[in-house]
Design an enzyme around this catalytic site. Structure first.
Site, PDB file in Angstrom:
ATOM      1  N   GLU A   1       2.182   2.329  68.027  1.00 58.34           N
ATOM      2  CA  GLU A   1       2.045   3.377  67.001  1.00 58.34           C
ATOM      3  C   GLU A   1       3.197   4.365  67.085  1.00 58.34           C
ATOM      4  O   GLU A   1       3.701   4.671  68.164  1.00 58.34           O
ATOM      5  CB  GLU A   1       0.700   4.094  67.163  1.00 58.34           C
ATOM      6  CG  GLU A   1      -0.470   3.206  66.777  1.00 58.34           C
ATOM      7  CD  GLU A   1      -1.796   3.942  66.799  1.00 58.34           C
ATOM      8  OE1 GLU A   1      -1.847   5.110  67.242  1.00 58.34           O
ATOM      9  OE2 GLU A   1      -2.801   3.316  66.379  1.00 58.34           O
TER      10      GLU A   1
ATOM     11  N   LYS B   1      20.136 -13.718  34.151  1.00 61.46           N
ATOM     12  CA  LYS B   1      19.723 -14.211  35.463  1.00 61.46           C
ATOM     13  C   LYS B   1      18.310 -14.761  35.418  1.00 61.46           C
ATOM     14  O   LYS B   1      17.447 -14.216  34.738  1.00 61.46           O
ATOM     15  CB  LYS B   1      19.778 -13.040  36.451  1.00 61.46           C
ATOM     16  CG  LYS B   1      19.297 -13.397  37.839  1.00 61.46           C
ATOM     17  CD  LYS B   1      19.454 -12.230  38.779  1.00 61.46           C
ATOM     18  CE  LYS B   1      18.282 -11.288  38.725  1.00 61.46           C
ATOM     19  NZ  LYS B   1      18.346 -10.232  39.751  1.00 61.46           N
TER      20      LYS B   1
ATOM     21  N   ARG C   1      15.335 -16.105  38.304  1.00 62.60           N
ATOM     22  CA  ARG C   1      15.022 -16.301  39.717  1.00 62.60           C
ATOM     23  C   ARG C   1      13.770 -17.163  39.808  1.00 62.60           C
ATOM     24  O   ARG C   1      12.774 -16.899  39.136  1.00 62.60           O
ATOM     25  CB  ARG C   1      14.770 -14.948  40.397  1.00 62.60           C
ATOM     26  CG  ARG C   1      14.561 -15.062  41.910  1.00 62.60           C
ATOM     27  CD  ARG C   1      14.127 -13.730  42.502  1.00 62.60           C
ATOM     28  NE  ARG C   1      15.153 -12.697  42.410  1.00 62.60           N
ATOM     29  CZ  ARG C   1      16.092 -12.484  43.326  1.00 62.60           C
ATOM     30  NH1 ARG C   1      16.142 -13.241  44.410  1.00 62.60           N
ATOM     31  NH2 ARG C   1      16.970 -11.513  43.170  1.00 62.60           N
TER      32      ARG C   1
HETATM   33  C1  R5P Z   1      16.374  -7.289  40.430  1.00 60.09           C
HETATM   34  O1  R5P Z   1      16.162  -7.426  39.226  1.00 60.09           O
HETATM   35  C2  R5P Z   1      17.395  -6.326  40.930  1.00 60.09           C
HETATM   36  O2  R5P Z   1      17.969  -5.611  39.898  1.00 60.09           O
HETATM   37  C3  R5P Z   1      18.491  -7.037  41.715  1.00 60.09           C
HETATM   38  O3  R5P Z   1      19.224  -7.864  40.838  1.00 60.09           O
HETATM   39  C4  R5P Z   1      17.916  -7.874  42.798  1.00 60.09           C
HETATM   40  O4  R5P Z   1      17.041  -7.116  43.571  1.00 60.09           O
HETATM   41  C5  R5P Z   1      19.003  -8.465  43.673  1.00 60.09           C
HETATM   42  O5  R5P Z   1      18.387  -9.271  44.615  1.00 60.09           O
HETATM   43  P1  R5P Z   1      19.191 -10.328  45.460  1.00 60.09           P
HETATM   44  O6  R5P Z   1      20.368  -9.644  46.083  1.00 60.09           O
HETATM   45  O7  R5P Z   1      18.181 -10.803  46.468  1.00 60.09           O
HETATM   46  O8  R5P Z   1      19.595 -11.441  44.549  1.00 60.09           O
END
Ligand code: R5P
Length: 306
Positions: A58, A207, A209
């Site tokens: 803690e 982009k 993901r």
């Molecule tokens: C997400 O939409 C944020 O704007 C960044 O693009 C994102 O957090 C970047 O993450 P990483 O570096 O893991 O690709």
């Protein structure tokens, strides 16, 4: 009975003389450079803060010499420990007699979890915002991932824009500069940095993901980049996947130099290496997260709003 404490304080900031003794700045362990810059920008004293850990793990964050009327507690909530530390510091300053507490979150952790993406998931940013609200009268946070997270706090909460400062470390001799965001959501940040730089165009990639694999794919725009210097702009660089994918596309198309700028240089794990391998010329972020890439301070922008 309190458990015995181990070791000496892990970190201690020094009490510094400022011109305004009625306010003290209280720094979380992850925000010491930012807090020192904030103290310098505002003329307020920095309180001594001690961080200890009990044998059961803690934390105990304390402010042994706090003696001001108002407290500004500063904590980038980059980890679970940093969240806990913040709640303890808010409580400690109240115990020490603070009548008004302002909380500065240079970086608000969990802000990207701003909805329940699947059945049964929490809205994590709302959960942490509610907890933080219990110990403060007001919150300032720097470039949160979505402005709407400010609405999750149950006390007045505002965002501060530190993006203009990202133009400061860029070379003055950029060739036909293009300020590019990796997705449409960050195009206004790219425009802000371009405006602060004073020259150049803006554009954005698209982009996607895959949240199951963590893979990022970036669809380039048709902007001409041959021979031009490109400044990539985003709010956060976390794993570096978004930026390294973007850099790879730019190099395929004969770009000049590529600079990466972001407000929050989280740069987790091997992110910095990924960017280097992709061929970045330089990486610049602010001190909302304290890293070697933190070449500009967001503290003056926060100071203006205190
Ligand atoms: C997400 O939409 C944020 O704007 C960044 O693009 C994102 O957090 C970047 O993450 P990483 O570096 O893991 O690709």
């Amino acid at each position: 009975m309190a458990p015995s404490r181990v070791g000496s304080p892990a970190t201690e900031t020094e009490l510094r003389g400022g011109s305004d003794p009625s306010h003290m700045i209280v720094s979380g362990s992850a925000s010491q450079s930012f807090s020192a810059a904030l103290a310098a920008a505002t003329g307020r004293n920095l309180a001594t803060v001690e961080f200890e850990r009990f044998p059961d793990g803690e934390l105990n964050a304390s402010v042994p010499d706090f003696d001001a009327r108002d407290a500004v507690v500063v904590a980038a909530t980059v980890s679970s420990d940093a969240h806990l530390e913040l709640l303890q510091l808010q409580d400690a300053v109240r115990e020490a007699g603070a009548s008004e507490v302002t909380t500065v979150l240079p970086y608000m952790g969990y802000a990207r979890q701003d909805e329940a993406f699947d059945a049964g998931e929490p809205v994590s940013s709302r959960a942490v915002a509610r907890a933080i609200s219990t110990g403060t009268d007001r919150v300032l946070t720097v470039n949160p991932h979505e402005e709407a997270v400010c609405d999750f706090f149950t006390v007045p909460a505002e965002s501060v824009d530190a993006a203009p400062r990202l133009a400061d470390p860029l070379p003055a001799d950029l060739t036909d500069p293009l300020f590019l965001s990796p997705d449409e959501g960050a195009i206004s940040l790219a425009a802000t940095v371009r405006d602060a730089y004073g020259d150049g165009d803006t554009d954005h990639f698209v982009k996607e993901r895959d949240y199951d694999t963590g893979t990022v794919t970036v669809e380039p725009s048709d902007a001409a980049v041959q021979g031009r210097d490109v400044v990539l702009v985003d709010d956060i660089v976390a794993t570096g996947s978004t930026m390294s994918e973007s850099i790879a596309h730019l190099h395929d198309r004969g770009v000049g130099r590529v600079f990466v700028t972001c407000v929050h240089p989280l740069l987790a794990g091997n992110a910095r290496t990924k960017l280097a391998r992709a061929g970045v010329a330089a990486v610049h972020g602010t001190d909302t997260i304290e890293r070697p890439a933190s070449s500009v301070s967001a503290a003056p922008a926060v100071a203006e709003r205190l």
